[in-house]
Design an enzyme around this catalytic site. Structure first.
Site, PDB file in Angstrom:
ATOM      1  N   TYR A   1      28.003 -22.501  36.681  1.00  8.95           N
ATOM      2  CA  TYR A   1      27.380 -21.363  37.362  1.00  8.95           C
ATOM      3  C   TYR A   1      26.035 -21.794  37.941  1.00  8.95           C
ATOM      4  O   TYR A   1      25.147 -22.244  37.216  1.00  8.95           O
ATOM      5  CB  TYR A   1      27.178 -20.200  36.389  1.00  8.95           C
ATOM      6  CG  TYR A   1      26.977 -18.871  37.081  1.00  8.95           C
ATOM      7  CD1 TYR A   1      28.060 -18.021  37.304  1.00  8.95           C
ATOM      8  CD2 TYR A   1      25.722 -18.470  37.535  1.00  8.95           C
ATOM      9  CE1 TYR A   1      27.890 -16.810  37.957  1.00  8.95           C
ATOM     10  CE2 TYR A   1      25.548 -17.268  38.190  1.00  8.95           C
ATOM     11  CZ  TYR A   1      26.628 -16.439  38.404  1.00  8.95           C
ATOM     12  OH  TYR A   1      26.466 -15.236  39.063  1.00  8.95           O
ATOM     13  N   SER A   2      25.867 -21.667  39.251  1.00 15.46           N
ATOM     14  CA  SER A   2      24.635 -22.023  39.957  1.00 15.46           C
ATOM     15  C   SER A   2      24.296 -23.487  39.663  1.00 15.46           C
ATOM     16  O   SER A   2      25.041 -24.374  40.067  1.00 15.46           O
ATOM     17  CB  SER A   2      23.502 -21.065  39.571  1.00 15.46           C
ATOM     18  OG  SER A   2      22.436 -21.144  40.490  1.00 15.46           O
ATOM     19  N   MET A   3      23.215 -23.777  38.943  1.00 15.27           N
ATOM     20  CA  MET A   3      22.941 -25.170  38.596  1.00 15.27           C
ATOM     21  C   MET A   3      24.148 -25.816  37.931  1.00 15.27           C
ATOM     22  O   MET A   3      24.460 -26.990  38.163  1.00 15.27           O
ATOM     23  CB  MET A   3      21.738 -25.257  37.648  1.00 15.27           C
ATOM     24  CG  MET A   3      21.489 -26.657  37.093  1.00 15.27           C
ATOM     25  SD  MET A   3      20.265 -26.714  35.750  1.00 15.27           S
ATOM     26  CE  MET A   3      21.170 -25.933  34.398  1.00 15.27           C
TER      27      MET A   3
ATOM     28  N   ALA B   1      30.611 -21.422  40.629  1.00 18.92           N
ATOM     29  CA  ALA B   1      30.156 -20.053  40.883  1.00 18.92           C
ATOM     30  C   ALA B   1      28.697 -20.023  41.313  1.00 18.92           C
ATOM     31  O   ALA B   1      27.864 -20.784  40.802  1.00 18.92           O
ATOM     32  CB  ALA B   1      30.338 -19.197  39.628  1.00 18.92           C
TER      33      ALA B   1
END
Length: 260
Positions: free
Chosen positions: A99-101, A127
């Site tokens: 997720y993200s990073m 994501a």
């Protein structure tokens, strides 16, 4: 009598604090957090994933019980520490979620596995992040503290009470800055397309990662790439967690069913 030495930072229980091993897992799901996040965001998933799926939520240095360990500032160094911990658990079918990073880290894990001739993931869920080849977001980790904190507020991922707590903020700011640096890591030498299924999640009102950036994930794999949109902004995993979990369940079931 000398006291026992502290656990090694590479010890599996440091990296997977909430893992509950299954005797014969059908699949292991390795989950990587967003900047400033921890393994705890995924803990509620443990009993809600498809039968036989073992949750392996990764705890990076610089947070919770690893708060006093310095966070990694560079992706290659993180990979050098993380891969030896992941590989022993990749003796079963597995998938990646970032997720993200965490999506940036997950992509690098998949690339390293391919380069090193390691096991092949059944799939990768990315994501709330663009692929590094199309990351046009502002590198906020390079700002001074005042500017950086203002941008953290804009992301709406760090609780305001934390941002207002001077001592706590001083403690976690280095980790947040290091994490955002990882999230902005550019492509390295290995930019060849993956050959595994990708499932990409985006937030309909995410002002940091728009639909146009999400679409570029289609260029990252020669296999099936599916894109889903969820209600909510950059942290739709928090505001619309149940639909996200249902999508994860659907993706994992589909990938497991495809295994002979």
């Amino acid at each position: 009598m000398r006291s026992a030495p502290p656990p090694s930072p590479s010890a599996p229980d440091r990296w997977f604090p909430s893992r509950k091993p299954l005797p014969e897992p059908r699949l292991r799901l390795f989950c990587l957090p967003f900047a400033g996040g921890s393994a705890a965001i995924y803990t509620p998933w443990a009993n809600a994933l498809p039968a036989g799926v073992e949750l392996c939520a990764v705890q990076l240095p610089g947070r919770e019980r690893r708060l006093m360990e310095p966070a990694y500032k560079a992706l290659p160094e993180l990979m050098d520490a993380l891969m030896p911990v992941l590989l022993p658990l990749m003796d079963r079918p597995f998938a990646l979620f970032g997720y993200s990073m965490g999506a940036r880290i997950g992509l690098e894990v998949a690339r390293r596995l391919r380069t090193q001739g390691g096991p092949r993931p059944l799939g990768f869920i990315a994501a709330a992040a663009p692929p590094p080849s199309h990351n046009d977001r502002e590198p906020i980790h390079q700002l001074d503290d005042t500017g950086f904190i203002a941008k953290l507020r804009d992301y709406d991922g760090t609780p305001e009470e934390v941002l207002q707590h001077k001592e706590l903020l001083e403690l976690i700011l280095p980790t947040l800055r290091a994490d955002f640096g990882l999230a902005w890591s550019g492509d390295g030498k290995d930019t060849a397309k993956l050959d595994i299924p990708l499932s990409v999640y985006g937030g309909r009102t995410d002002k940091h990662v728009g639909q146009n950036l999400i679409e570029h994930w289609r260029d990252e794999s020669t296999a099936d790439v599916r894109i889903r949109q969820f209600d909510g902004g950059h942290f739709f995993i928090r505001t619309h967690g149940q639909p996200v979990l249902e999508a994860v369940r659907e993706d994992l079931t589909r990938w497991m069913t495809a295994v002979p």
